[in-house]
Design a protein around this motif. Structure first.
Motif, PDB file in Angstrom:
ATOM      1  N   ASN A  58       0.961  -1.085   0.030  1.00 19.54           N
ATOM      2  CA  ASN A  58      -0.126  -0.193  -0.159  1.00 19.54           C
ATOM      3  C   ASN A  58       1.101   1.274   0.059  1.00 19.54           C
ATOM      4  N   ARG A  59       0.345   2.549   0.267  1.00 19.33           N
ATOM      5  CA  ARG A  59       1.175   3.536   0.103  1.00 19.33           C
ATOM      6  C   ARG A  59       2.280   3.681   1.128  1.00 19.33           C
ATOM      7  N   ASN A  60       2.130   2.933   2.331  1.00 18.76           N
ATOM      8  CA  ASN A  60       3.047   3.014   3.586  1.00 18.76           C
ATOM      9  C   ASN A  60       3.891   1.684   3.570  1.00 18.76           C
ATOM     10  N   LEU A  61       3.614   0.789   3.080  1.00 20.83           N
ATOM     11  CA  LEU A  61       4.366  -0.479   3.259  1.00 20.83           C
ATOM     12  C   LEU A  61       4.799  -1.120   1.788  1.00 20.83           C
ATOM     13  N   THR A  85       7.573   2.640   3.428  1.00 20.59           N
ATOM     14  CA  THR A  85       7.955   3.412   2.368  1.00 20.59           C
ATOM     15  C   THR A  85       8.623   4.610   2.145  1.00 20.59           C
ATOM     16  N   LYS A  86       8.503   5.264   3.385  1.00 19.83           N
ATOM     17  CA  LYS A  86       9.027   6.612   3.482  1.00 19.83           C
ATOM     18  C   LYS A  86      10.279   6.526   4.496  1.00 19.83           C
ATOM     19  N   ASN A  87      11.054   7.539   4.284  1.00 17.11           N
ATOM     20  CA  ASN A  87      12.402   7.876   5.191  1.00 17.11           C
ATOM     21  C   ASN A  87      11.914   8.425   6.545  1.00 17.11           C
ATOM     22  N   PRO A  88      12.139   7.360   7.613  1.00 17.41           N
ATOM     23  CA  PRO A  88      11.547   8.075   9.111  1.00 17.41           C
ATOM     24  C   PRO A  88      12.144   9.024   9.446  1.00 17.41           C
ATOM     25  N   SER A  89      13.509   9.362   9.250  1.00 14.85           N
ATOM     26  CA  SER A  89      14.083  10.869   9.457  1.00 14.85           C
ATOM     27  C   SER A  89      13.379  11.975   9.082  1.00 14.85           C
ATOM     28  N   GLN A  95       3.245  12.276  12.249  1.00 13.94           N
ATOM     29  CA  GLN A  95       3.386  11.095  11.147  1.00 13.94           C
ATOM     30  C   GLN A  95       4.157   9.708  11.729  1.00 13.94           C
ATOM     31  N   LYS A  96       5.338   9.870  12.671  1.00 11.97           N
ATOM     32  CA  LYS A  96       5.896   8.650  13.253  1.00 11.97           C
ATOM     33  C   LYS A  96       4.750   7.995  14.040  1.00 11.97           C
ATOM     34  N   ASN A  97       3.831   8.749  14.921  1.00 12.20           N
ATOM     35  CA  ASN A  97       2.805   8.056  15.680  1.00 12.20           C
ATOM     36  C   ASN A  97       1.939   7.433  14.801  1.00 12.20           C
ATOM     37  N   LYS A  98       1.574   7.769  13.499  1.00 13.31           N
ATOM     38  CA  LYS A  98       0.822   6.977  12.559  1.00 13.31           C
ATOM     39  C   LYS A  98       1.332   5.857  12.120  1.00 13.31           C
ATOM     40  N   LYS A  99       2.730   6.264  11.864  1.00 15.49           N
ATOM     41  CA  LYS A  99       3.285   4.691  11.532  1.00 15.49           C
ATOM     42  C   LYS A  99       3.529   3.740  12.441  1.00 15.49           C
ATOM     43  N   TYR A 100       3.843   4.193  13.545  1.00 14.25           N
ATOM     44  CA  TYR A 100       3.790   3.176  14.957  1.00 14.25           C
ATOM     45  C   TYR A 100       2.451   2.556  14.930  1.00 14.25           C
ATOM     46  N   ASN A 156      12.330   3.979  18.553  1.00 15.99           N
ATOM     47  CA  ASN A 156      11.529   5.209  18.820  1.00 15.99           C
ATOM     48  C   ASN A 156      12.149   6.576  18.630  1.00 15.99           C
ATOM     49  N   SER A 157      13.516   6.410  18.939  1.00 17.09           N
ATOM     50  CA  SER A 157      14.530   7.429  18.763  1.00 17.09           C
ATOM     51  C   SER A 157      14.432   7.948  17.259  1.00 17.09           C
ATOM     52  N   ASN A 158      14.625   6.802  16.379  1.00 15.35           N
ATOM     53  CA  ASN A 158      14.967   7.159  14.972  1.00 15.35           C
ATOM     54  C   ASN A 158      13.772   6.786  14.015  1.00 15.35           C
ATOM     55  N   GLY A 159      12.735   6.540  14.771  1.00 16.54           N
ATOM     56  CA  GLY A 159      11.587   6.191  14.048  1.00 16.54           C
ATOM     57  C   GLY A 159      11.369   4.757  13.378  1.00 16.54           C
ATOM     58  N   TYR A 160      12.409   4.081  13.510  1.00 16.71           N
ATOM     59  CA  TYR A 160      12.363   2.904  12.633  1.00 16.71           C
ATOM     60  C   TYR A 160      11.376   1.732  13.054  1.00 16.71           C
ATOM     61  N   ARG A 161      10.818   1.081  12.024  1.00 20.39           N
ATOM     62  CA  ARG A 161       9.924  -0.167  12.313  1.00 20.39           C
ATOM     63  C   ARG A 161      10.380  -1.077  11.173  1.00 20.39           C
TER      64      ARG A 161
END
Length: 170
Positions: A58-61, A85-89, A95-100, A156-161
Motif C-alpha cells: 500500500n502507500r505506506n508499506l 516506504t518513507k524515510n523515518p528521518s 507522522q511517526k505516531n501514525k506509522k507506529y 522510537n528515537s529514529n522512527g524505525y519499524r
C-alpha cells in the motif's frame, strides 16, 4: 492478501504467484543465508540465495518476500519483510505516531492470522511494553510441520519499524 506457506511450493509456483501479484523480482546475485534463530534447518537442507520479490503493498508499506529453496527447487522457508516506504528521518512526530500505529496493527493482524491457521503461539516475547525506546517483539508457533516466527523491530528515537514473518515446515 493471502501469503503462501512453505508447503512443498516449487520455484515455478512461486514465480507464477509473484507474476500474478505483479511483484518485482529483486533476487540478489550474491549468497544470502537465513539464521538458525529464524529457521533452525533441522534437516540440514542446502539453501541457496533466496528468490526475492518486492511489492508495494500500500502507500505506506513495502513487502519483500524471500523464498529459500533447496537443491530440488522446493521452498523450505518463506521470509516476509514489511518496511515503511518513507524515510523515518523526514517524518514529523504526528507522522511517526501514525506509522507506529500502522505497524502495530499489521503485526497484530499477522499474529491473529497465524494463530487462526496454526493454533495458539508456543512462545511470546513482547518487549515494546517494557522497553518502548528500542525493542524486538516476537511470537513463535512451533508445531513441527507448521512453524512460524513473527517479529517486529522498533526504535522510537529514529522512527524505525520493520516486521518479519518466517514460515516453514520441518
Amino acid at each position: 492478501m493471502n501469503y503462501p506457506t512453505a508447503d512443498q511450493l516449487t520455484l515455478e509456483e512461486v514465480e507464477a504467484l509473484e507474476r500474478q501479484l505483479k511483484s518485482e523480482d529483486v533476487t540478489p546475485d550474491h549468497l544470502i543465508s537465513i539464521g538458525t534463530g529464524i529457521y533452525p534447518n533441522t534437516h540440514n537442507f542446502e539453501l541457496g540465495t533466496p528468490k526475492t520479490f518486492r511489492l508495494k503493498e500500500n502507500r505506506n508499506l513495502t513487502l519483500e518476500t524471500e523464498y529459500f529453496l533447496d537443491s530440488s527447487n522446493i521452498v523450505r522457508v518463506i521470509l516476509y519483510q514489511w518496511d515503511n516506504t518513507k524515510n523515518p528521518s523526514f517524518l514529523t512526530d504526528k507522522q511517526k505516531n501514525k506509522k507506529y500505529l500502522l505497524f502495530q496493527e499489521k503485526f497484530d493482524q499477522l499474529a491473529s492470522r497465524v494463530t487462526t491457521e496454526f493454533g495458539e503461539p508456543t512462545e511470546k516475547d513482547i518487549q515494546s511494553t517494557n522497553n518502548p525506546e528500542n525493542f524486538r517483539d516476537g511470537i513463535k508457533w512451533l508445531y513441527g510441520t507448521k512453524n512460524a516466527y513473527l517479529f517486529m523491530f522498533g526504535n522510537n528515537s529514529n522512527g524505525y519499524r520493520q516486521i518479519r514473518l518466517a514460515i516453514y515446515g520441518e
